[in-house]
Write an enzyme that holds these catalytic residues in place. Structure first.
Site, mmCIF file in Angstrom:
data_model
loop_
_atom_site.group_PDB
_atom_site.id
_atom_site.type_symbol
_atom_site.label_atom_id
_atom_site.label_comp_id
_atom_site.label_asym_id
_atom_site.label_seq_id
_atom_site.Cartn_x
_atom_site.Cartn_y
_atom_site.Cartn_z
ATOM 1 N N CYS A 245 0.780 -1.302 0.011
ATOM 2 C CA CYS A 245 0.001 0.020 0.005
ATOM 3 C C CYS A 245 1.006 1.419 -0.030
ATOM 4 O O CYS A 245 0.542 2.192 -0.746
ATOM 5 C CB CYS A 245 -0.885 -0.081 1.130
ATOM 6 S SG CYS A 245 -0.211 0.002 3.018
ATOM 7 N N HIS A 300 -2.627 0.658 6.729
ATOM 8 C CA HIS A 300 -3.096 0.681 5.242
ATOM 9 C C HIS A 300 -3.234 2.119 4.832
ATOM 10 O O HIS A 300 -3.408 2.879 5.839
ATOM 11 C CB HIS A 300 -4.061 -0.045 5.234
ATOM 12 C CG HIS A 300 -4.455 -0.336 3.630
ATOM 13 N ND1 HIS A 300 -3.775 -0.979 2.822
ATOM 14 C CD2 HIS A 300 -5.479 0.458 2.837
ATOM 15 C CE1 HIS A 300 -4.246 -0.950 1.542
ATOM 16 N NE2 HIS A 300 -5.218 -0.100 1.456
ATOM 17 N N HIS A 312 -6.158 2.450 -4.118
ATOM 18 C CA HIS A 312 -5.194 1.710 -3.120
ATOM 19 C C HIS A 312 -4.754 0.472 -3.691
ATOM 20 O O HIS A 312 -5.222 -0.265 -4.706
ATOM 21 C CB HIS A 312 -5.785 1.824 -1.655
ATOM 22 C CG HIS A 312 -6.936 0.790 -1.669
ATOM 23 N ND1 HIS A 312 -7.088 -0.067 -0.786
ATOM 24 C CD2 HIS A 312 -8.040 0.840 -2.208
ATOM 25 C CE1 HIS A 312 -8.162 -0.726 -1.049
ATOM 26 N NE2 HIS A 312 -8.811 -0.261 -1.918
#
Length: 343
Positions: A245, A300, A312
């Site tokens: 991420c 994240h 993402h």
């Protein structure tokens, strides 16, 4: 005499002179009951140790740096950077320090105790005598106390409270001892790392365009990588085929002249905090991931696209767009905060 017994003065300067090292058979590694790999442990004075790099990679910490002069490792899974030095009794996990049994350097290989590996990798790790395997519970629902630990220190690292730890473990006092096993509030929605929301580290922005144009370019760049795969701790060298991420957000912003740190926890320190109602295209959204980390850490990061959507690098889908992200039950439950790095 035990087979494989070695006197340490012939092995490593990070061990006391009287220590004894014993080879043991290759062990299967099971995560949450499923065998995923094998590993070659050793025993030092009866305590099991695992090859540090091997167990790190098994647990998804694939981005690994080694400083030969100081024998220090720096590793990340894309969420948090961990630094540990051979022989050291403390390791740095993000901006926090964790008490551990000292990692050992033997035959040019770093070894770490089961308990220390558990503390660093947010796992509960034990040796199962019945079949000679290494059993890993991830995320950890238990924590093994190390010398120097206090309930306050453990509660801080796991973003919970002393009172909750005492209640969960039926403790009447604050006294804890080395080797004691404590239950953790695993999956507890109250365990959320909120410290970075207060931090406002400046962002290096070499882009001379207007903020509006920068935001548009960020989304245009982000969409170029739709469909790319996901890998924990992916390096920029593996882009654009593989991301985690934070390597994804780092590359997207870098290609627009904006410098972000490598991991999501450090990215969360940057810029200015904003409310959900203030979100604009190009803002960074931060989440915890309770299915990976019981300590509530920033785990994240994604880029807000506008209209409630986020782009993402997802663990399950790779680079993807999540529609109405804060109405999605999973992401809504794990949402922490958002930061603005383009002003």
């Amino acid at each position: 005499m035990l087979i494989g017994l070695i006197f340490v003065m012939m092995v490593s300067s990070t061990l006391p002179a009287h220590a004894q090292v014993q080879n043991v058979p290759t062990a299967g590694v099971a995560i949450n009951g499923k065998v995923v790999d094998g590993i070659n442990p050793i025993k030092i004075d009866g305590t099991y140790y695992l090859p540090f790099v091997r167990i790190a990679k098994i647990l998804g910490y694939n981005h690994i740096k080694f400083e030969k002069r100081t024998k220090t490792y720096e590793i990340t899974d894309g969420s948090t950077t961990i630094r540990t030095t051979m022989g050291g009794t403390k390791a740095k996990k993000g901006n926090e320090y964790v008490n551990i049994k000292p990692p050992r350097w033997i035959h040019d290989t770093a070894y770490i105790s089961l308990h220390a590996a558990g503390a660093l990798f947010n796992s509960y790790i034990r040796f199962k005598k019945e079949n000679g395997s290494i059993q890993i519970q991830k995320p950890a629902q238990k924590y093994v106390v190390h010398s120097g630990d206090t309930l306050w220190n453990i509660s801080r690292i796991h973003h919970t409270s002393v009172q909750k730890l005492k209640s969960l473990n039926n403790l009447k006092t604050n006294l804890i001892v080395d080797g004691q096993v404590l239950k953790l509030p695993a999956g507890d929605d109250s365990a959320k790392e909120m410290e970075p929301i207060r931090e406002r580290e400046p962002v290096e922005n070499n882009n001379k365009l207007t903020a509006t144009k920068q935001r548009d370019n960020i989304i245009r760049e982000a969409k170029k990588y739709l469909g790319a795969g996901y890998k924990f701790g992916a390096t920029l060298a593996e882009a654009p085929k593989l991301f985690d991420c934070s390597s994804y957000t780092q590359l997207v912003f870098k290609n627009n002249g904006i410098q972000l740190p490598r991991v999501s926890r450090d990215q969360a320190k940057k810029g200015r905090s904003i409310t959900k109602s203030q979100l604009k295209t190009g803002d960074l959204m931060f989440f915890t991931t309770n299915d990976l980390y019981s300590d509530g850490r920033v785990g994240h990061v994604g880029i807000y696209m506008g209209n409630g959507d986020m782009i993402h690098a997802s663990t399950s889908k790779g680079v993807t767009i999540t529609k109405n992200v804060l109405s999605n039950s999973y992401w809504k439950r794990n949402y922490l905060f958002s930061k603005r790095v383009i002003e």
